[in-house]
Design an enzyme around this catalytic site. Sequence first.
Site, PDB file in Angstrom:
ATOM      1  N   LYS A   1     -14.667  -8.491   0.966  1.00  0.00           N
ATOM      2  CA  LYS A   1     -14.329  -7.063   0.926  1.00  0.00           C
ATOM      3  C   LYS A   1     -15.464  -6.241   1.527  1.00  0.00           C
ATOM      4  O   LYS A   1     -16.606  -6.308   1.063  1.00  0.00           O
ATOM      5  CB  LYS A   1     -14.094  -6.620  -0.516  1.00  0.00           C
ATOM      6  CG  LYS A   1     -13.699  -5.156  -0.621  1.00  0.00           C
ATOM      7  CD  LYS A   1     -13.308  -4.801  -2.049  1.00  0.00           C
ATOM      8  CE  LYS A   1     -14.434  -4.198  -2.850  1.00  0.00           C
ATOM      9  NZ  LYS A   1     -14.848  -2.870  -2.429  1.00  0.00           N
TER      10      LYS A   1
ATOM     11  N   ASP B   1     -11.952  -1.993   2.888  1.00  0.00           N
ATOM     12  CA  ASP B   1     -11.620  -1.126   1.751  1.00  0.00           C
ATOM     13  C   ASP B   1     -12.057   0.307   2.055  1.00  0.00           C
ATOM     14  O   ASP B   1     -13.069   0.781   1.542  1.00  0.00           O
ATOM     15  CB  ASP B   1     -12.357  -1.689   0.511  1.00  0.00           C
ATOM     16  CG  ASP B   1     -12.088  -0.899  -0.747  1.00  0.00           C
ATOM     17  OD1 ASP B   1     -11.112  -0.130  -0.785  1.00  0.00           O
ATOM     18  OD2 ASP B   1     -12.870  -1.051  -1.710  1.00  0.00           O
TER      19      ASP B   1
ATOM     20  N   LYS C   1      -9.714   3.024   1.974  1.00  0.00           N
ATOM     21  CA  LYS C   1      -8.843   3.954   1.231  1.00  0.00           C
ATOM     22  C   LYS C   1      -8.483   5.195   2.057  1.00  0.00           C
ATOM     23  O   LYS C   1      -8.854   6.321   1.729  1.00  0.00           O
ATOM     24  CB  LYS C   1      -9.517   4.385  -0.070  1.00  0.00           C
ATOM     25  CG  LYS C   1      -9.912   3.236  -0.975  1.00  0.00           C
ATOM     26  CD  LYS C   1     -10.504   3.738  -2.284  1.00  0.00           C
ATOM     27  CE  LYS C   1     -10.933   2.633  -3.204  1.00  0.00           C
ATOM     28  NZ  LYS C   1     -12.146   1.905  -2.767  1.00  0.00           N
TER      29      LYS C   1
ATOM     30  N   ASP D   1      -5.148  11.040   4.690  1.00  0.00           N
ATOM     31  CA  ASP D   1      -5.187  12.148   5.652  1.00  0.00           C
ATOM     32  C   ASP D   1      -3.745  12.501   5.980  1.00  0.00           C
ATOM     33  O   ASP D   1      -2.832  12.025   5.300  1.00  0.00           O
ATOM     34  CB  ASP D   1      -5.984  11.721   6.905  1.00  0.00           C
ATOM     35  CG  ASP D   1      -6.667  12.904   7.574  1.00  0.00           C
ATOM     36  OD1 ASP D   1      -5.977  13.903   7.866  1.00  0.00           O
ATOM     37  OD2 ASP D   1      -7.886  12.838   7.818  1.00  0.00           O
TER      38      ASP D   1
ATOM     39  N   THR E   1      -9.871   3.580 -10.732  1.00  0.00           N
ATOM     40  CA  THR E   1     -10.203   3.156 -12.102  1.00  0.00           C
ATOM     41  C   THR E   1     -11.304   4.021 -12.725  1.00  0.00           C
ATOM     42  O   THR E   1     -11.569   3.918 -13.916  1.00  0.00           O
ATOM     43  CB  THR E   1     -10.632   1.674 -12.137  1.00  0.00           C
ATOM     44  OG1 THR E   1     -11.573   1.461 -11.102  1.00  0.00           O
ATOM     45  CG2 THR E   1      -9.468   0.755 -11.963  1.00  0.00           C
TER      46      THR E   1
ATOM     47  N   ARG F   1     -20.551  -8.238  -8.443  1.00  0.00           N
ATOM     48  CA  ARG F   1     -21.809  -8.573  -9.109  1.00  0.00           C
ATOM     49  C   ARG F   1     -21.876  -9.944  -9.757  1.00  0.00           C
ATOM     50  O   ARG F   1     -22.919 -10.618  -9.631  1.00  0.00           O
ATOM     51  CB  ARG F   1     -22.175  -7.460 -10.114  1.00  0.00           C
ATOM     52  CG  ARG F   1     -22.688  -6.218  -9.405  1.00  0.00           C
ATOM     53  CD  ARG F   1     -22.679  -5.007 -10.285  1.00  0.00           C
ATOM     54  NE  ARG F   1     -21.316  -4.506 -10.477  1.00  0.00           N
ATOM     55  CZ  ARG F   1     -21.010  -3.408 -11.151  1.00  0.00           C
ATOM     56  NH1 ARG F   1     -21.956  -2.694 -11.710  1.00  0.00           N
ATOM     57  NH2 ARG F   1     -19.754  -3.011 -11.255  1.00  0.00           N
TER      58      ARG F   1
HETATM   59  O1  C5P Z   1     -19.425  -5.763  -8.913  1.00  0.00           O
HETATM   60  P1  C5P Z   1     -17.969  -5.642  -9.251  1.00  0.00           P
HETATM   61  O2  C5P Z   1     -17.286  -6.978  -9.436  1.00  0.00           O
HETATM   62  O3  C5P Z   1     -17.702  -4.690 -10.381  1.00  0.00           O
HETATM   63  O4  C5P Z   1     -17.345  -5.010  -7.922  1.00  0.00           O
HETATM   64  C1  C5P Z   1     -16.033  -4.519  -7.824  1.00  0.00           C
HETATM   65  C2  C5P Z   1     -15.790  -3.993  -6.447  1.00  0.00           C
HETATM   66  O5  C5P Z   1     -14.495  -3.402  -6.413  1.00  0.00           O
HETATM   67  C3  C5P Z   1     -16.758  -2.910  -5.989  1.00  0.00           C
HETATM   68  O6  C5P Z   1     -16.864  -3.021  -4.560  1.00  0.00           O
HETATM   69  C4  C5P Z   1     -16.037  -1.633  -6.355  1.00  0.00           C
HETATM   70  O7  C5P Z   1     -16.403  -0.542  -5.542  1.00  0.00           O
HETATM   71  C5  C5P Z   1     -14.600  -2.024  -6.069  1.00  0.00           C
HETATM   72  N1  C5P Z   1     -13.563  -1.235  -6.728  1.00  0.00           N
HETATM   73  C6  C5P Z   1     -13.527  -1.082  -8.105  1.00  0.00           C
HETATM   74  N2  C5P Z   1     -12.522  -0.342  -8.686  1.00  0.00           N
HETATM   75  C7  C5P Z   1     -11.569   0.215  -7.925  1.00  0.00           C
HETATM   76  C8  C5P Z   1     -11.591   0.061  -6.528  1.00  0.00           C
HETATM   77  C9  C5P Z   1     -12.621  -0.686  -5.970  1.00  0.00           C
HETATM   78  O8  C5P Z   1     -14.371  -1.626  -8.802  1.00  0.00           O
HETATM   79  N3  C5P Z   1     -10.592   0.880  -8.471  1.00  0.00           N
END
Ligand code: C5P
Length: 230
Positions: free
Chosen positions: A30, A59, A61, A64, A118, A208
């Site tokens: 991603k 990603d 999003k 427009d 979220t 992470r």
């Molecule tokens: O580190 P972690 O597993 O929490 O990363 C989740 C990834 O998904 C990050 O790149 C975050 O920006 C992305 N994301 C998210 N919630 C969303 C959309 C994207 O956590 N609703």
Amino acid sequence: MELCVALDLPSVEENLALAKSLKGHNIWLKVGFRTYIRDGKDFIVALKEVNPEFKIFLDLKLYDIPNTMADAAEEIAKLGVDMFNIHASAGAVAMKTVMQRLSDYEKRPLVLAVTALTSFDEENFQKIYEKSIDDKAEQFAKMSYDYGLDGVVCSAFESRAIKNATSENFLTLCPGIRPFGEDAGDQQRVATLQRANQEGVDYPVVGRPIYKDSNPKAKVDEILKVISTF
Ligand code: C5P
């Protein structure tokens, strides 16, 4: 289920090193706002050079007016990425215009819609959308399905209801996955791989728990091993 690894490290060198360490794996990567704004198209090319089989989810999003979104969608298709996303709240005409424009491409990327970010809590969400998160996410998902999108970005806990309201084949990509119950960090509602599987999640997004692990490659091996049992 196919694993999607978030390349969220602070520099291009670190993201590329992570990708190189995972080059033997059949995974999605991603690429988000920060990385794309900083490292651009060259980074996509560099990832494909590491392993042409890597699947890339851009990603960005998009949100427009319909024509501008469709122009951007075409440029994304030309980049050769495998999946990108738009905001469902851009509306039905935007969805239709984007999908129509991409229909000229023999091999178009998958298109997902973001339902509810979220980061919203119920109160702030309702101030804008005047509906509960669950109801609106389902309504957005139905609209995305009706207008020919391939799936939605949602939380693992909304995946099952969205599939029930649309189709089992309508894809769900879900961040906030903690494969084996690792630290949630700033995520509010996290699901393990087992739970994501129960909810029918197609693409668990993991950041992470992989890149902060002392051995990201071994961690991905472990995750893929579990996924192969589903
Ligand atoms: O580190 P972690 O597993 O929490 O990363 C989740 C990834 O998904 C990050 O790149 C975050 O920006 C992305 N994301 C998210 N919630 C969303 C959309 C994207 O956590 N609703």
